[in-house]
Scaffold this active site. Structure first.
Site, PDB file in Angstrom:
ATOM      1  N   MET A 130       0.773  -1.261  -0.077  1.00 55.39           N
ATOM      2  CA  MET A 130      -0.004  -0.058  -0.140  1.00 55.39           C
ATOM      3  C   MET A 130       0.865   1.101   0.268  1.00 55.39           C
ATOM      4  O   MET A 130       1.860   1.259   0.709  1.00 55.39           O
ATOM      5  CB  MET A 130      -0.846   0.005   1.351  1.00 55.39           C
ATOM      6  CG  MET A 130      -1.937  -1.002   1.101  1.00 55.39           C
ATOM      7  SD  MET A 130      -3.395  -0.607   0.145  1.00 55.39           S
ATOM      8  CE  MET A 130      -4.349   0.511   1.277  1.00 55.39           C
ATOM      9  N   CYS A 131       0.466   2.261  -0.862  1.00 56.58           N
ATOM     10  CA  CYS A 131       0.999   3.454  -0.779  1.00 56.58           C
ATOM     11  C   CYS A 131       0.615   4.465   0.549  1.00 56.58           C
ATOM     12  O   CYS A 131      -0.310   3.899   1.194  1.00 56.58           O
ATOM     13  CB  CYS A 131       0.763   4.125  -1.959  1.00 56.58           C
ATOM     14  SG  CYS A 131       1.191   3.296  -3.413  1.00 56.58           S
ATOM     15  N   GLU A 132       1.330   5.685   0.708  1.00 58.74           N
ATOM     16  CA  GLU A 132       0.874   6.411   1.862  1.00 58.74           C
ATOM     17  C   GLU A 132       0.459   7.771   0.978  1.00 58.74           C
ATOM     18  O   GLU A 132       1.017   8.258   0.174  1.00 58.74           O
ATOM     19  CB  GLU A 132       2.033   6.649   2.696  1.00 58.74           C
ATOM     20  CG  GLU A 132       2.296   5.490   3.405  1.00 58.74           C
ATOM     21  CD  GLU A 132       1.635   5.217   4.727  1.00 58.74           C
ATOM     22  OE1 GLU A 132       1.196   6.264   5.188  1.00 58.74           O
ATOM     23  OE2 GLU A 132       1.872   4.224   5.481  1.00 58.74           O
ATOM     24  N   ASN A 150      -4.227   5.648  -3.545  1.00 60.85           N
ATOM     25  CA  ASN A 150      -3.659   4.477  -2.763  1.00 60.85           C
ATOM     26  C   ASN A 150      -4.410   3.480  -3.225  1.00 60.85           C
ATOM     27  O   ASN A 150      -5.660   3.293  -2.776  1.00 60.85           O
ATOM     28  CB  ASN A 150      -3.420   5.132  -1.164  1.00 60.85           C
ATOM     29  CG  ASN A 150      -3.557   3.793  -0.246  1.00 60.85           C
ATOM     30  OD1 ASN A 150      -4.518   2.899  -0.330  1.00 60.85           O
ATOM     31  ND2 ASN A 150      -2.705   4.107   0.716  1.00 60.85           N
TER      32      ASN A 150
END
Lengths: 274, 274
Positions: free
Chosen positions: B1-3, B108
Site C-alpha cells: 500500500m502507498c501512503e 492508494n
C-alpha cells in the site's frame, strides 16, 4: 527579454555545467529576476522545477545545479516579466499532456493580439501571452492530429503544421520557442537562438557568465552527441551557430532531424528535411 | 500500500512538520521505497516535486522538508509499486489541466479491470492503474461539465458525479483518493484515510514516525484553520477521525464543505452537504 536554454542528447546527460552559466543570468549577470524553471524528460517521464523568485538566490536552483539529473531533453527558462504578474502560474516552462506525452513549452518574446487566438482542448492557468499561445498552438496540432503521428509521413506533416503555427505567432511579435514532447525538441527562432553540438573529439569549454570551465572529454564517451540551444551562446571559446528568423529545427538524440524555413520562405512553406 | 498525505488550510501554510513524519515512511519506518511526490498550490499556480527514489534518501525530499513552501492545498504520495515499473512516469501525484485549473491526483490502492475504463480528453503517460483511472475520472467530469461549474448548483452536481465515479472505481478494488483543483481538496476513502483539523486554541503535536514535536501555537494566528488528511494518523497525541468506506469529503480553506456517502449508501446516492 527572457532567456531560453534547451538540450537534446543521445545519452542521458546532466546539464549542470550549462545551467550554472544560465543561472547567473537570473539576477546575476542578467536582468531576469522574475522567476525561472527547468524541465527534464527521464525514461519517458517528465518533471519540472519552477520558482517565481530570481534564480541566483533560489534554493531550488542550487539543488538543480548540484544534483545531476540525467536527461535526453531539457528545457529551461528565466523570466523577465512583461505580460502577467510575477507568480508561479506565470512561470515557464508550461506543460500539457497530448497523445499521452507531456508537452513542455517555453517562450521568449512578446506578442500582440494574442487574446484573439482561439482555444480548444487547452486553457491557460495563468494570464500570460506565452501560455495562451501555447494552449492555442497545442490545440491546433491536436485538432489536425487527434492521434499521435504514427509514421514518418504523418510526423513530417505535423512538423510542417508546427512551423506554420510558429510563423503565425511570429507575425504577432517576437516568438522564440523551445518545445518538446520527450523524444523531440523543437526550436523556433524569431529573433535570437543559437546552438552548438558537442561530439568526439570533445574539448574544453568555459562559461561566459561564470568562472567555470569543463573538459567534456572527462565526462563523455566517444559516441555521445549533446546539443545545447540558448538565447545567447553560453561559452566564450566555442563556435555557436545562430538560427535564422523563421527557422524551425527538429532535434532528436542531439542531432537535427528536420529544418524548416531556413531561407526565409513564405510562411507555411517548408524548406525540407535533413 | 502507498501512503497519502493531504492538506487544506485557510492561510498559506507550510507542511514541513507533517512531511517530516510522512517522509520517514518512504523507506524509513515504512516499506514505501518506490518513489514519492508532493504538489503545492500557490497563488493560483501549481508545482510538484517528484522523485522515483526512496524519500528518506532523496535530496529533493530534504529540500522540501527544509524549505518551507506555503500553500493552501497540498497533496503528497509515497509509492509502493504494484502495477507499473518504478520510474518517473509512474510517480504520483499526476496532474492534468481542466477548465484552466491544474488538477492533481494521488491514489492508494489497486484496481482490477481498469484497462476497460474508456478514455476521452486525457491519456496516461505511464502505465499504472492509478493514472489510467485518473484520466478516465477527469475525462468523465469534463464530458458532463465542459465548462467549470459556475454556481453552487452546478458545483454540487459535479461533486455528486465525482462521488459516483469514485464509487465506481471502489467497485474495481481499493481506491483511496486525494484530488485537488487548487481551491478544493477532495478526499475519498475506500479502506483507509484519517483526518484532523487544527484551529485555536492550538496545542502541541508529536510525530508518530520521527522524534519531532511542534507547538502549533508558536506558528499560527488565532484565525488559522489547517486540516491534514493521511492514510494513517501522523501524530500520536491527537484525536484523528477516520473516514468511512465510500465517503467523499470536499474541503476548502481547512474545513469540510460537503460530505457524500457517509452512511454507506448505494453507489451514486448523495448524503447531502454540510
Amino acid at each position: 527579454m527572457c532567456e531560453l536554454l534547451g538540450m537534446s542528447a543521445n545519452v542521458p546527460t546532466d546539464i549542470c555545467f550549462s545551467f550554472t552559466g544560465f543561472l547567473h543570468r537570473g539576477g546575476g549577470t542578467g536582468p531576469h529576476r522574475d522567476g525561472w524553471g527547468i524541465a527534464f524528460y527521464e525514461e519517458g517521464g517528465y518533471r519540472d522545477f519552477r520558482d517565481p523568485h530570481p534564480s541566483v538566490r533560489s534554493p531550488i536552483a542550487r539543488l538543480i545545479r548540484d544534483y545531476p539529473i540525467k536527461s535526453h531533453v531539457v528545457i529551461s527558462h528565466i523570466r523577465q516579466a512583461n505580460v502577467g504578474q510575477v507568480r508561479l502560474a506565470n512561470t515557464h516552462p508550461f506543460v500539457r499532456e497530448m497523445w499521452g506525452q507531456p508537452w513542455c513549452y517555453a517562450h521568449n518574446g512578446q506578442l500582440a493580439g494574442w487574446q484573439a487566438l482561439p482555444l480548444s482542448f487547452y486553457t491557460p492557468v495563468g494570464d500570460t501571452d506565452s501560455e495562451h499561445a501555447f494552449c492555442w498552438l497545442l490545440g491546433e496540432l491536436r485538432r489536425r492530429f487527434p492521434r499521435r503521428p504514427a509514421n514518418d509521413v504523418e510526423r513530417e506533416g505535423m512538423w510542417r503544421l508546427l512551423h506554420q503555427l510558429c510563423e503565425r505567432l511570429r507575425g504577432l511579435g517576437v516568438f522564440n520557442l523551445l518545445l518538446a514532447d520527450g523524444d523531440y525538441l523543437y526550436t523556433f527562432c524569431s529573433t535570437k537562438l543559437a546552438h552548438i553540438t558537442r561530439r568526439a573529439p570533445f574539448g574544453q569549454a568555459s562559461l561566459s557568465d561564470a568562472e567555470l570551465a569543463v573538459n567534456f572529454a572527462e565526462h563523455t564517451t566517444p559516441d555521445d552527441i549533446v546539443s545545447v540551444i540558448a538565447t545567447e551562446p553560453l561559452t566564450d571559446n566555442e563556435a555557436w551557430e545562430r538560427m535564422a528568423p523563421g527557422e524551425l529545427l527538429v532535434w532528436r538524440d542531439g542531432t537535427i532531424r528536420a529544418r524548416y524555413g531556413r531561407r526565409e520562405p513564405e510562411p507555411g512553406a517548408a524548406a525540407g528535411c535533413v
